[in-house]
Motif scaffolding. Structure first.
Motif, short mmCIF file in Angstrom:
data_model
loop_
_atom_site.label_atom_id
_atom_site.label_comp_id
_atom_site.label_asym_id
_atom_site.label_seq_id
_atom_site.Cartn_x
_atom_site.Cartn_y
_atom_site.Cartn_z
N LEU A 14 0.88 -1.13 0.07
CA LEU A 14 -0.07 0.04 0.08
C LEU A 14 0.71 1.42 -0.07
O LEU A 14 2.05 1.39 0.52
CB LEU A 14 -0.91 0.12 1.21
CG LEU A 14 -1.83 -1.14 1.53
CD1 LEU A 14 -2.73 -1.31 2.82
CD2 LEU A 14 -2.77 -1.33 0.16
N ARG A 15 0.46 2.32 -0.58
CA ARG A 15 1.37 3.45 -0.74
C ARG A 15 0.36 4.82 -0.52
O ARG A 15 -0.56 4.76 -0.77
CB ARG A 15 1.52 3.53 -2.12
CG ARG A 15 2.93 2.34 -2.70
CD ARG A 15 3.47 2.67 -3.97
NE ARG A 15 4.43 3.65 -4.05
CZ ARG A 15 5.63 3.47 -3.69
NH1 ARG A 15 6.11 2.35 -3.24
NH2 ARG A 15 6.12 4.61 -3.77
N ASP A 20 5.96 3.31 0.96
CA ASP A 20 5.24 2.02 1.38
C ASP A 20 4.57 1.95 2.85
O ASP A 20 5.45 2.38 3.55
CB ASP A 20 5.96 0.80 1.15
CG ASP A 20 6.20 0.48 -0.46
OD1 ASP A 20 5.65 1.04 -1.20
OD2 ASP A 20 7.27 -0.07 -0.73
N VAL A 21 3.53 1.63 3.01
CA VAL A 21 2.80 1.70 4.42
C VAL A 21 2.12 0.53 4.75
O VAL A 21 1.82 -0.45 3.81
CB VAL A 21 2.04 3.11 4.60
CG1 VAL A 21 2.91 4.12 4.39
CG2 VAL A 21 0.71 2.96 3.58
N SER A 22 1.98 0.21 6.01
CA SER A 22 1.25 -0.82 6.46
C SER A 22 -0.52 -0.52 6.10
O SER A 22 -0.80 0.51 6.10
CB SER A 22 1.25 -1.16 8.05
OG SER A 22 0.95 -0.14 8.99
N GLU A 25 -1.36 2.10 8.80
CA GLU A 25 -1.01 3.55 8.37
C GLU A 25 -2.04 4.05 7.11
O GLU A 25 -2.08 5.00 7.03
CB GLU A 25 0.61 3.49 7.93
CG GLU A 25 1.43 3.08 9.04
CD GLU A 25 2.98 3.02 8.75
OE1 GLU A 25 3.87 3.72 9.31
OE2 GLU A 25 3.01 2.08 7.73
N PHE A 26 -2.10 3.02 6.28
CA PHE A 26 -2.73 3.58 4.99
C PHE A 26 -4.26 4.09 5.53
O PHE A 26 -4.67 4.95 4.99
CB PHE A 26 -3.05 2.27 4.06
CG PHE A 26 -3.61 2.68 2.74
CD1 PHE A 26 -3.18 3.10 1.86
CD2 PHE A 26 -5.09 2.24 2.64
CE1 PHE A 26 -3.85 3.74 0.60
CE2 PHE A 26 -5.87 2.42 1.36
CZ PHE A 26 -5.17 3.29 0.26
N ALA A 27 -4.86 3.00 6.48
CA ALA A 27 -6.34 3.53 6.74
C ALA A 27 -6.17 4.82 7.51
O ALA A 27 -7.26 5.65 7.17
CB ALA A 27 -6.86 2.29 7.85
N THR A 28 -5.13 4.86 8.36
CA THR A 28 -5.17 6.23 8.98
C THR A 28 -5.01 7.53 8.03
O THR A 28 -5.65 8.37 8.33
CB THR A 28 -3.82 6.35 9.94
OG1 THR A 28 -4.01 5.10 10.91
CG2 THR A 28 -3.66 7.59 10.87
#
Length: 98
Positions: A14-15, A20-22, A25-28
């Motif tokens: 996910l970016r 690149d993020v978890s 982190e993406f949902a946040t």
């Protein structure tokens, strides 16, 4: 040479921007951008069924959010009406004294 595709067991990439993020982190990041926050609440099954039936192809969560916003607006409207009616009644009482 190793393939750059992810294996079925690895988490998808996910970016956010170029990073690149978890998933968390993406949902946040999405929540911050949209002004939403993911929560977990318990609702009656009949409430969920009602909004799912009403939603059709739209997200039922959006409809629930809209209904909650209307409830908030209604509460503010009630407060405004009470204030205006109170002011008008007070003004009317003052006029009768003159």
């Amino acid at each position: 040479m190793k393939s750059k595709t992810s294996s079925p067991t690895s988490e998808p990439r996910l970016r956010v921007g170029l990073k690149d993020v978890s998933r968390e982190e993406f949902a946040t990041a999405v929540g911050e951008r949209l002004g939403t926050e993911q929560v977990s609440i318990r609702l009656d099954a009949s409430v969920i069924a009602f909004f799912k039936a009403k939603a059709g192809t739209q997200s039922y969560e959006i409809l629930i959010n809209q209904a909650l916003h209307r409830a908030m607006d209604d509460e503010h409207m009630e407060d405004r009406l009470r204030r205006v009616v109170g002011e008008e009644l007070a003004s009317h009482r003052d006029d009768r004294r003159d």
